[in-house]
Design a protein around this motif. Structure first.
Motif, PDB file in Angstrom:
ATOM      1  N   ALA A 138       0.830  -1.211   0.000  1.00 12.14           N
ATOM      2  CA  ALA A 138       0.000   0.000   0.000  1.00 12.14           C
ATOM      3  C   ALA A 138       0.862   1.258   0.000  1.00 12.14           C
ATOM      4  O   ALA A 138       0.560   2.225  -0.713  1.00 12.14           O
ATOM      5  CB  ALA A 138      -0.919  -0.012   1.225  1.00 12.14           C
ATOM      6  N   PHE A 139       1.922   1.244   0.772  1.00 12.77           N
ATOM      7  CA  PHE A 139       2.809   2.408   0.838  1.00 12.77           C
ATOM      8  C   PHE A 139       3.375   2.734  -0.544  1.00 12.77           C
ATOM      9  O   PHE A 139       3.339   3.900  -0.979  1.00 12.77           O
ATOM     10  CB  PHE A 139       3.951   2.144   1.817  1.00 12.77           C
ATOM     11  CG  PHE A 139       4.929   3.281   1.919  1.00 12.77           C
ATOM     12  CD1 PHE A 139       4.622   4.419   2.656  1.00 12.77           C
ATOM     13  CD2 PHE A 139       6.162   3.218   1.277  1.00 12.77           C
ATOM     14  CE1 PHE A 139       5.531   5.476   2.751  1.00 12.77           C
ATOM     15  CE2 PHE A 139       7.067   4.268   1.363  1.00 12.77           C
ATOM     16  CZ  PHE A 139       6.756   5.399   2.105  1.00 12.77           C
ATOM     17  N   GLU A 140       3.851   1.734  -1.251  1.00 14.70           N
ATOM     18  CA  GLU A 140       4.415   1.978  -2.575  1.00 14.70           C
ATOM     19  C   GLU A 140       3.331   2.387  -3.565  1.00 14.70           C
ATOM     20  O   GLU A 140       3.574   3.200  -4.468  1.00 14.70           O
ATOM     21  CB  GLU A 140       5.146   0.718  -3.068  1.00 14.70           C
ATOM     22  CG  GLU A 140       5.898   0.894  -4.383  1.00 14.70           C
ATOM     23  CD  GLU A 140       6.957   1.991  -4.321  1.00 14.70           C
ATOM     24  OE1 GLU A 140       7.286   2.542  -5.387  1.00 14.70           O
ATOM     25  OE2 GLU A 140       7.450   2.315  -3.206  1.00 14.70           O
ATOM     26  N   MET A 141       2.135   1.849  -3.396  1.00 14.31           N
ATOM     27  CA  MET A 141       1.023   2.234  -4.268  1.00 14.31           C
ATOM     28  C   MET A 141       0.694   3.720  -4.082  1.00 14.31           C
ATOM     29  O   MET A 141       0.455   4.447  -5.053  1.00 14.31           O
ATOM     30  CB  MET A 141      -0.208   1.383  -3.946  1.00 14.31           C
ATOM     31  CG  MET A 141      -1.452   1.727  -4.781  1.00 14.31           C
ATOM     32  SD  MET A 141      -2.919   0.838  -4.221  1.00 14.31           S
ATOM     33  CE  MET A 141      -3.188   1.619  -2.608  1.00 14.31           C
ATOM     34  N   TYR A 142       0.717   4.194  -2.830  1.00  9.51           N
ATOM     35  CA  TYR A 142       0.437   5.608  -2.564  1.00  9.51           C
ATOM     36  C   TYR A 142       1.509   6.498  -3.196  1.00  9.51           C
ATOM     37  O   TYR A 142       1.202   7.562  -3.756  1.00  9.51           O
ATOM     38  CB  TYR A 142       0.370   5.872  -1.063  1.00  9.51           C
ATOM     39  CG  TYR A 142      -0.764   5.154  -0.357  1.00  9.51           C
ATOM     40  CD1 TYR A 142      -1.991   4.944  -0.985  1.00  9.51           C
ATOM     41  CD2 TYR A 142      -0.610   4.700   0.961  1.00  9.51           C
ATOM     42  CE1 TYR A 142      -3.026   4.289  -0.336  1.00  9.51           C
ATOM     43  CE2 TYR A 142      -1.652   4.047   1.620  1.00  9.51           C
ATOM     44  CZ  TYR A 142      -2.846   3.837   0.960  1.00  9.51           C
ATOM     45  OH  TYR A 142      -3.878   3.199   1.605  1.00  9.51           O
ATOM     46  N   ILE A 143       2.747   6.082  -3.105  1.00  9.63           N
ATOM     47  CA  ILE A 143       3.838   6.839  -3.717  1.00  9.63           C
ATOM     48  C   ILE A 143       3.648   6.878  -5.231  1.00  9.63           C
ATOM     49  O   ILE A 143       3.823   7.932  -5.875  1.00  9.63           O
ATOM     50  CB  ILE A 143       5.203   6.205  -3.368  1.00  9.63           C
ATOM     51  CG1 ILE A 143       5.481   6.289  -1.869  1.00  9.63           C
ATOM     52  CG2 ILE A 143       6.330   6.857  -4.162  1.00  9.63           C
ATOM     53  CD1 ILE A 143       5.649   7.688  -1.333  1.00  9.63           C
ATOM     54  N   LYS A 144       3.282   5.735  -5.790  1.00  7.22           N
ATOM     55  CA  LYS A 144       3.084   5.641  -7.245  1.00  7.22           C
ATOM     56  C   LYS A 144       1.928   6.530  -7.705  1.00  7.22           C
ATOM     57  O   LYS A 144       1.933   7.062  -8.817  1.00  7.22           O
ATOM     58  CB  LYS A 144       2.807   4.175  -7.610  1.00  7.22           C
ATOM     59  CG  LYS A 144       2.803   3.889  -9.092  1.00  7.22           C
ATOM     60  CD  LYS A 144       2.604   2.397  -9.345  1.00  7.22           C
ATOM     61  CE  LYS A 144       2.567   2.098 -10.825  1.00  7.22           C
ATOM     62  NZ  LYS A 144       2.365   0.645 -11.090  1.00  7.22           N
ATOM     63  N   GLU A 145       0.939   6.705  -6.835  1.00  5.86           N
ATOM     64  CA  GLU A 145      -0.212   7.555  -7.176  1.00  5.86           C
ATOM     65  C   GLU A 145       0.104   9.043  -7.055  1.00  5.86           C
ATOM     66  O   GLU A 145      -0.716   9.887  -7.392  1.00  5.86           O
ATOM     67  CB  GLU A 145      -1.387   7.205  -6.246  1.00  5.86           C
ATOM     68  CG  GLU A 145      -1.999   5.843  -6.540  1.00  5.86           C
ATOM     69  CD  GLU A 145      -3.086   5.468  -5.537  1.00  5.86           C
ATOM     70  OE1 GLU A 145      -3.222   6.208  -4.523  1.00  5.86           O
ATOM     71  OE2 GLU A 145      -3.780   4.476  -5.757  1.00  5.86           O
ATOM     72  N   GLY A 146       1.288   9.367  -6.547  1.00  2.00           N
ATOM     73  CA  GLY A 146       1.709  10.762  -6.491  1.00  2.00           C
ATOM     74  C   GLY A 146       1.783  11.354  -5.106  1.00  2.00           C
ATOM     75  O   GLY A 146       2.110  12.548  -4.957  1.00  2.00           O
ATOM     76  N   LEU A 147       1.491  10.577  -4.066  1.00  2.00           N
ATOM     77  CA  LEU A 147       1.587  11.103  -2.707  1.00  2.00           C
ATOM     78  C   LEU A 147       3.052  11.242  -2.315  1.00  2.00           C
ATOM     79  O   LEU A 147       3.914  10.489  -2.781  1.00  2.00           O
ATOM     80  CB  LEU A 147       0.895  10.174  -1.706  1.00  2.00           C
ATOM     81  CG  LEU A 147      -0.615  10.402  -1.462  1.00  2.00           C
ATOM     82  CD1 LEU A 147      -1.409  10.165  -2.736  1.00  2.00           C
ATOM     83  CD2 LEU A 147      -1.103   9.491  -0.336  1.00  2.00           C
TER      84      LEU A 147
END
Length: 317
Positions: free
Chosen positions: A274-283
């Protein structure tokens, strides 16, 4: 083992008894060594282990019972068969001899034929037991080697599966980050009160590998792996593939699991994924960590989230 290679230790404080026993055993082709006390016998044992001990009970320093008990408590001598040869005739003496590990009890004055029979019988049993133990050792070694080969082959399959893209998308960099973060979080558990020294290296390796194949189709995964793998590394992969999308509170969980019913490996990868997904989404990193914290106790294991936040400086993105 051939009997001419067997050495029998005679422990008796009377010369005449030693001489008689040596003569009998020599006639059978056995080698003999003799001692007139437990102390002298111990010195002989330190030089060479015999195949059998013929032991008198009544001796001046340490009696036969005590000496036999010492032999049975020592891992190097505990399997050596001990035959008591004694003038004691009471049932109590015989019973005690067997209780402390003696294999037989011969009364003095002894019968030559009886000595020959008892010695030959118990040496044959001793060598058969040794042969059985050696065969079991070899069998266990073969089984262990085959298990290791199977494990290595399954690890190779896992790495090959991880090397392929998911849904046509190249996720090698993303997988590398998630696997490193998963390893970091799993290792950190060993330094917590709840999991201190309970996280094995195979499990850590398994979580790292599993994080790379978390999104693989479970049906494809099931071709190679069962749901009850007996290796911690492989079981971690099973747990992650089938359960990493489970929610801590059970809401929307595909398999209906919640809380600590969700395997630990799956709870770990749920956070790092989830953490990497959030980073990938631009957070930003700060926003991603905040998002994880916000969903603590809802989507993610609160204990793991607190630990994840404590080590956030080591977490890659």
């Amino acid at each position: 083992m051939e009997k001419d290679k067997d050495t029998i230790l005679i422990v008796d404080d009377l010369d005449v008894n030693i001489m008689l026993l040596e003569e009998i055993l020599d006639s059978l082709g056995y080698k003999t060594k003799s001692a007139m006390s437990a102390v002298e016998a111990t010195d002989i044992l330190n030089e060479e282990l015999p195949s059998m001990v013929l032991l008198d009970i009544m001796m001046p320093d340490i009696n036969g019972y005590e000496f036999c008990q010492m032999l049975k408590e020592n891992p190097h001598t505990r399997d050596i068969p001990v035959i008591f040869v004694s003038a004691a005739e009471g049932d109590d003496e015989r019973e005690k001899a067997f209780e402390i590990g003696g294999v037989d009890f011969v009364k003095k004055p002894f019968d030559v034929t009886e000595i020959k029979t008892r010695v030959s019988t118990h040496l044959n049993i001793y060598h058969l037991r040794q042969e059985l133990e050696e065969n079991n050792r070899k069998l266990n070694q073969v089984i262990s080697e085959q298990s290791e080969m199977m494990f290595n082959e399954k690890k190779r399959i896992l790495k090959n599966l991880a090397a392929h893209s998911i849904d046509g998308e190249d996720v090698s960099v993303e997988n590398d980050i998630i696997s490193k973060n998963s390893r970091m979080l799993t290792q950190a558990l060993n330094f917590t009160d709840r999991y201190e020294n309970k996280i094995s290296e195979p499990f850590i390796d398994g979580v790292e590998i599993a994080s790379n194949i978390r999104s693989i189709d479970p049906k494809m995964f099931g071709i190679f792996f069962t749901e009850d793998e007996n290796n911690p590394a492989l079981q971690a992969s099973v747990d992650v593939v089938y359960n990493y999308k489970e929610h801590w509170d059970g809401s929307g969980s595909p398999n209906g699991l919640k809380g600590e019913d969700i395997p630990l490996a799956a709870r770990i990868v749920a956070i790092t994924d989830a953490f990497e997904m959030y980073i990938k989404e631009g957070l930003s990193r700060e926003e991603a960590f905040h998002k994880i914290e916000t969903d603590k106790g809802i989507l993610y294991d609160p204990y793991l989230v607190d630990l994840f936040l404590k080590i956030q400086k080591q977490i890659k993105s």
